[in-house]
Design a protein around this motif. Structure first.
Motif, PDB file in Angstrom:
ATOM      1  N   ALA A   3      32.496  -8.643  28.574  1.00 17.40           N
ATOM      2  CA  ALA A   3      32.554  -9.791  27.670  1.00 17.40           C
ATOM      3  C   ALA A   3      33.296 -10.931  28.347  1.00 17.40           C
ATOM      4  CB  ALA A   3      33.253  -9.407  26.369  1.00 17.40           C
ATOM      5  N   VAL A   4      32.724 -12.129  28.284  1.00 19.07           N
ATOM      6  CA  VAL A   4      33.351 -13.324  28.850  1.00 19.07           C
ATOM      7  C   VAL A   4      33.617 -14.303  27.721  1.00 19.07           C
ATOM      8  CG1 VAL A   4      33.138 -15.203  30.515  1.00 19.07           C
ATOM      9  CG2 VAL A   4      32.115 -12.962  31.022  1.00 19.07           C
ATOM     10  N   THR A   5      34.867 -14.722  27.594  1.00 16.10           N
ATOM     11  CA  THR A   5      35.268 -15.612  26.511  1.00 16.10           C
ATOM     12  C   THR A   5      35.970 -16.839  27.086  1.00 16.10           C
ATOM     13  OG1 THR A   5      37.489 -14.686  26.222  1.00 16.10           O
ATOM     14  CG2 THR A   5      35.688 -13.550  25.109  1.00 16.10           C
ATOM     15  N   GLY A   6      36.312 -17.784  26.221  1.00 16.12           N
ATOM     16  CA  GLY A   6      37.177 -18.882  26.625  1.00 16.12           C
ATOM     17  C   GLY A   6      36.475 -20.161  27.015  1.00 16.12           C
ATOM     18  N   CYS A   7      37.178 -20.969  27.807  1.00 16.40           N
ATOM     19  CA  CYS A   7      36.762 -22.352  28.049  1.00 16.40           C
ATOM     20  C   CYS A   7      35.499 -22.470  28.899  1.00 16.40           C
ATOM     21  CB  CYS A   7      37.912 -23.126  28.680  1.00 16.40           C
ATOM     22  SG  CYS A   7      39.293 -23.410  27.540  1.00 16.40           S
ATOM     23  N   LEU A   8      35.370 -21.666  29.958  1.00 12.98           N
ATOM     24  CA  LEU A   8      34.142 -21.733  30.752  1.00 12.98           C
ATOM     25  C   LEU A   8      32.955 -21.281  29.915  1.00 12.98           C
ATOM     26  CD1 LEU A   8      32.753 -22.318  33.429  1.00 12.98           C
ATOM     27  CD2 LEU A   8      33.261 -19.975  34.148  1.00 12.98           C
ATOM     28  N   ALA A   9      33.146 -20.252  29.103  1.00  9.64           N
ATOM     29  CA  ALA A   9      32.085 -19.796  28.213  1.00  9.64           C
ATOM     30  C   ALA A   9      31.714 -20.886  27.202  1.00  9.64           C
ATOM     31  CB  ALA A   9      32.527 -18.535  27.478  1.00  9.64           C
ATOM     32  N   GLN A  10      32.685 -21.682  26.787  1.00 12.24           N
ATOM     33  CA  GLN A  10      32.436 -22.738  25.798  1.00 12.24           C
ATOM     34  C   GLN A  10      31.612 -23.882  26.385  1.00 12.24           C
ATOM     35  OE1 GLN A  10      33.354 -22.690  22.531  1.00 12.24           O
ATOM     36  NE2 GLN A  10      32.394 -24.669  22.151  1.00 12.24           N
ATOM     37  N   VAL A  11      31.954 -24.327  27.595  1.00 15.51           N
ATOM     38  CA  VAL A  11      31.310 -25.527  28.135  1.00 15.51           C
ATOM     39  C   VAL A  11      30.078 -25.226  28.978  1.00 15.51           C
ATOM     40  CG1 VAL A  11      33.507 -26.769  28.128  1.00 15.51           C
ATOM     41  CG2 VAL A  11      32.755 -25.642  30.222  1.00 15.51           C
ATOM     42  N   ASP A  12      29.946 -24.000  29.492  1.00 20.08           N
ATOM     43  CA  ASP A  12      28.803 -23.667  30.337  1.00 20.08           C
ATOM     44  C   ASP A  12      28.322 -22.242  30.070  1.00 20.08           C
ATOM     45  OD1 ASP A  12      26.828 -23.896  32.208  1.00 20.08           O
ATOM     46  OD2 ASP A  12      28.142 -24.068  33.956  1.00 20.08           O
ATOM     47  N   PRO A  13      27.918 -21.961  28.837  1.00 25.06           N
ATOM     48  CA  PRO A  13      27.544 -20.581  28.495  1.00 25.06           C
ATOM     49  C   PRO A  13      26.313 -20.086  29.239  1.00 25.06           C
ATOM     50  CG  PRO A  13      26.967 -22.081  26.717  1.00 25.06           C
ATOM     51  CD  PRO A  13      27.801 -22.862  27.679  1.00 25.06           C
ATOM     52  N   GLY A  14      25.385 -21.002  29.569  1.00 25.81           N
ATOM     53  CA  GLY A  14      24.179 -20.588  30.277  1.00 25.81           C
ATOM     54  C   GLY A  14      24.484 -20.029  31.647  1.00 25.81           C
ATOM     55  N   THR A  15      25.378 -20.703  32.372  1.00 25.81           N
ATOM     56  CA  THR A  15      25.758 -20.224  33.705  1.00 25.81           C
ATOM     57  C   THR A  15      26.458 -18.875  33.613  1.00 25.81           C
ATOM     58  OG1 THR A  15      25.938 -22.454  34.627  1.00 25.81           O
ATOM     59  CG2 THR A  15      27.192 -20.722  35.724  1.00 25.81           C
ATOM     60  N   VAL A  16      27.338 -18.719  32.636  1.00 27.15           N
ATOM     61  CA  VAL A  16      28.058 -17.451  32.464  1.00 27.15           C
ATOM     62  C   VAL A  16      27.080 -16.332  32.114  1.00 27.15           C
ATOM     63  CG1 VAL A  16      29.761 -16.225  31.062  1.00 27.15           C
ATOM     64  CG2 VAL A  16      30.224 -18.559  31.821  1.00 27.15           C
ATOM     65  N   ALA A  17      26.168 -16.606  31.181  1.00 27.94           N
ATOM     66  CA  ALA A  17      25.219 -15.576  30.741  1.00 27.94           C
ATOM     67  C   ALA A  17      24.269 -15.165  31.854  1.00 27.94           C
ATOM     68  CB  ALA A  17      24.426 -16.086  29.538  1.00 27.94           C
ATOM     69  N   ALA A  18      24.040 -16.065  32.829  1.00 32.38           N
ATOM     70  CA  ALA A  18      23.112 -15.765  33.918  1.00 32.38           C
ATOM     71  C   ALA A  18      23.721 -14.900  35.009  1.00 32.38           C
ATOM     72  CB  ALA A  18      22.600 -17.075  34.529  1.00 32.38           C
ATOM     73  N   ILE A  19      25.042 -14.704  34.980  1.00 30.19           N
ATOM     74  CA  ILE A  19      25.684 -13.858  35.991  1.00 30.19           C
ATOM     75  C   ILE A  19      25.308 -12.410  35.715  1.00 30.19           C
ATOM     76  CG2 ILE A  19      27.881 -13.077  36.945  1.00 30.19           C
ATOM     77  CD1 ILE A  19      29.076 -15.776  36.177  1.00 30.19           C
ATOM     78  N   PRO A  20      24.760 -11.706  36.692  1.00 32.72           N
ATOM     79  CA  PRO A  20      24.337 -10.311  36.469  1.00 32.72           C
ATOM     80  C   PRO A  20      25.479  -9.440  35.945  1.00 32.72           C
ATOM     81  CG  PRO A  20      23.487 -11.119  38.558  1.00 32.72           C
ATOM     82  CD  PRO A  20      24.440 -12.169  38.054  1.00 32.72           C
ATOM     83  N   GLY A  21      25.179  -8.676  34.905  1.00 32.07           N
ATOM     84  CA  GLY A  21      26.156  -7.749  34.351  1.00 32.07           C
ATOM     85  C   GLY A  21      26.887  -8.236  33.127  1.00 32.07           C
ATOM     86  N   VAL A  22      26.779  -9.537  32.818  1.00 38.08           N
ATOM     87  CA  VAL A  22      27.451 -10.056  31.630  1.00 38.08           C
ATOM     88  C   VAL A  22      26.697  -9.600  30.379  1.00 38.08           C
ATOM     89  CG1 VAL A  22      28.058 -12.144  30.338  1.00 38.08           C
ATOM     90  CG2 VAL A  22      28.455 -12.045  32.800  1.00 38.08           C
ATOM     91  N   ASP A  23      27.432  -9.060  29.417  1.00 33.72           N
ATOM     92  CA  ASP A  23      26.824  -8.546  28.185  1.00 33.72           C
ATOM     93  C   ASP A  23      27.084  -9.431  26.974  1.00 33.72           C
ATOM     94  OD1 ASP A  23      25.821  -5.813  29.073  1.00 33.72           O
ATOM     95  OD2 ASP A  23      27.922  -5.713  29.681  1.00 33.72           O
ATOM     96  N   LEU A  24      28.221 -10.140  26.976  1.00 35.26           N
ATOM     97  CA  LEU A  24      28.649 -10.876  25.790  1.00 35.26           C
ATOM     98  C   LEU A  24      29.355 -12.152  26.215  1.00 35.26           C
ATOM     99  CD1 LEU A  24      29.006 -10.841  22.667  1.00 35.26           C
ATOM    100  CD2 LEU A  24      31.068  -9.467  23.018  1.00 35.26           C
ATOM    101  N   VAL A  25      28.944 -13.284  25.654  1.00 38.94           N
ATOM    102  CA  VAL A  25      29.544 -14.582  25.965  1.00 38.94           C
ATOM    103  C   VAL A  25      30.007 -15.212  24.653  1.00 38.94           C
ATOM    104  CG1 VAL A  25      29.206 -16.862  26.989  1.00 38.94           C
ATOM    105  CG2 VAL A  25      27.981 -14.876  27.928  1.00 38.94           C
ATOM    106  N   LEU A  26      31.315 -15.457  24.535  1.00 40.03           N
ATOM    107  CA  LEU A  26      31.886 -16.013  23.308  1.00 40.03           C
ATOM    108  C   LEU A  26      32.684 -17.270  23.614  1.00 40.03           C
ATOM    109  CD1 LEU A  26      33.244 -12.788  21.549  1.00 40.03           C
ATOM    110  CD2 LEU A  26      31.040 -13.922  21.179  1.00 40.03           C
ATOM    111  N   GLY A  27      32.391 -18.351  22.893  1.00 39.32           N
ATOM    112  CA  GLY A  27      33.151 -19.578  23.041  1.00 39.32           C
ATOM    113  C   GLY A  27      34.516 -19.478  22.382  1.00 39.32           C
ATOM    114  N   ASN A  28      35.302 -20.540  22.517  1.00 33.97           N
ATOM    115  CA  ASN A  28      36.658 -20.520  21.967  1.00 33.97           C
ATOM    116  C   ASN A  28      36.711 -20.340  20.450  1.00 33.97           C
ATOM    117  OD1 ASN A  28      38.411 -20.657  24.241  1.00 33.97           O
ATOM    118  ND2 ASN A  28      37.831 -22.785  24.552  1.00 33.97           N
TER     119      ASN A  28
END
Length: 283
Positions: A93-118
């Motif tokens: 799971a990836v949370t926080g500021c990078l997830a908030q402003v660039d969720p597409g880039t975070v979600a595209a990283i192999p292995g990421v299951d969950l992306v949550l903004g602030n």
């Protein structure tokens, strides 16, 4: 953004699911992120999850990210990839500021299951349960779940009470978040939204709760700490600090993330009068 989660009523409920999961956290960035990590940890502990150190095997890994500079973005992306190499079978799971402003880039990283903004990360326990249950039914999760809520025009401060701060002898208390300055070089308003202050009664309740848990020093923190009280009309940071010192719930307070222009005469007078009750050090 839409949330790709299976409806909870379509999967069997299992009260023992959290109890079988271990969770490791990595926090990147400011003291506010550290405080919010503690809030997430507290929520997961209440649900029955077990916290483990980052270098131990974990069922779930959570990275609370930062995005104030390009370097911090690179650090976050590196840590995300490293987490999956460290524990290939974990739910990431990836949370926080990078997830908030660039969720597409975070979600595209192999292995990421969950992306949550602030605005969404303090509901991490809910998202984890639904994600684990849907994965148990489908036996696979081809796409990451993404939930990044936009900041509404009028927001209130969250009401979760923080009673512990795992791994620290002093407690960090978030009493303010967001910023209204909109400086052209700064991404913080996009990542954190408009300025919001914790109400005075809630600040006092939080400090008393932390004191009851054994903490003798509390670090008051925020994105723009010096703006505390402007949105609620409850006074200034100087007024708040004066009340806290008089309250005597803890032995010492420390201020974090105060802009130089916010260090006015009233605040300096309160700090001087407090003596050793307020640390003579500012960040």
């Amino acid at each position: 953004m839409s949330v790709s989660i299976s409806p909870p009523n379509l999967v069997p409920h299992d009260d023992n699911l959290p109890g079988r999961c271990t969770v490791a956290f990595r926090t990147i960035g400011c003291k506010l992120n550290q405080c919010e990590t503690a809030q997430m940890q507290q929520a997961l502990l209440a649900e029955g999850y077990r916290l483990v150190d980052w270098d131990e095997p974990a069922t779930i890994r959570v990275i609370n990210t930062c995005t104030v500079t390009a370097r911090s973005d690179r650090t976050c992306r590196h840590q995300i990839r490293l987490a999956k190499r460290l524990d290939p079978g974990c739910l990431l799971a990836v949370t926080g500021c990078l997830a908030q402003v660039d969720p597409g880039t975070v979600a595209a990283i192999p292995g990421v299951d969950l992306v949550l903004g602030n605005p969404d990360k303090l509901r991490l326990a809910d998202f984890l349960r639904r994600h684990l249950e849907s994965k148990a039914v489908a036996h696979s999760q081809p796409k990451p779940t993404v939930c990044v809520s936009p900041y509404a025009g009028s927001l209130s401060f969250e009401k979760e009470v923080l009673v512990s701060f795992p791994g620290y002898t002093r407690a960090f208390l978030k009493i303010q978040t967001g910023c209204d300055s909109s400086c052209t070089y700064c991404i913080v308003p996009r990542a954190r939204g408009p300025a919001r202050s914790m109400p005075l009664t809630q600040v006092l309740a939080q400090v008393r709760s932390l004191a009851a848990s054994g903490y003798r020093e509390v670090v008051l923190t925020g994105i723009d700490l010096g703006s505390w009280g402007r949105d609620t009309g409850e006074g200034s940071l100087a007024d708040l600090l004066r009340v806290l010192v008089a309250e005597s719930a803890v032995d010492r307070y420390r201020l974090s993330s105060v802009e130089p222009l916010e260090m006015d005469a009233a605040l300096l007078d309160v700090i001087e009068a407090a003596g050793e009750r307020v640390a003579q050090h500012f960040h």
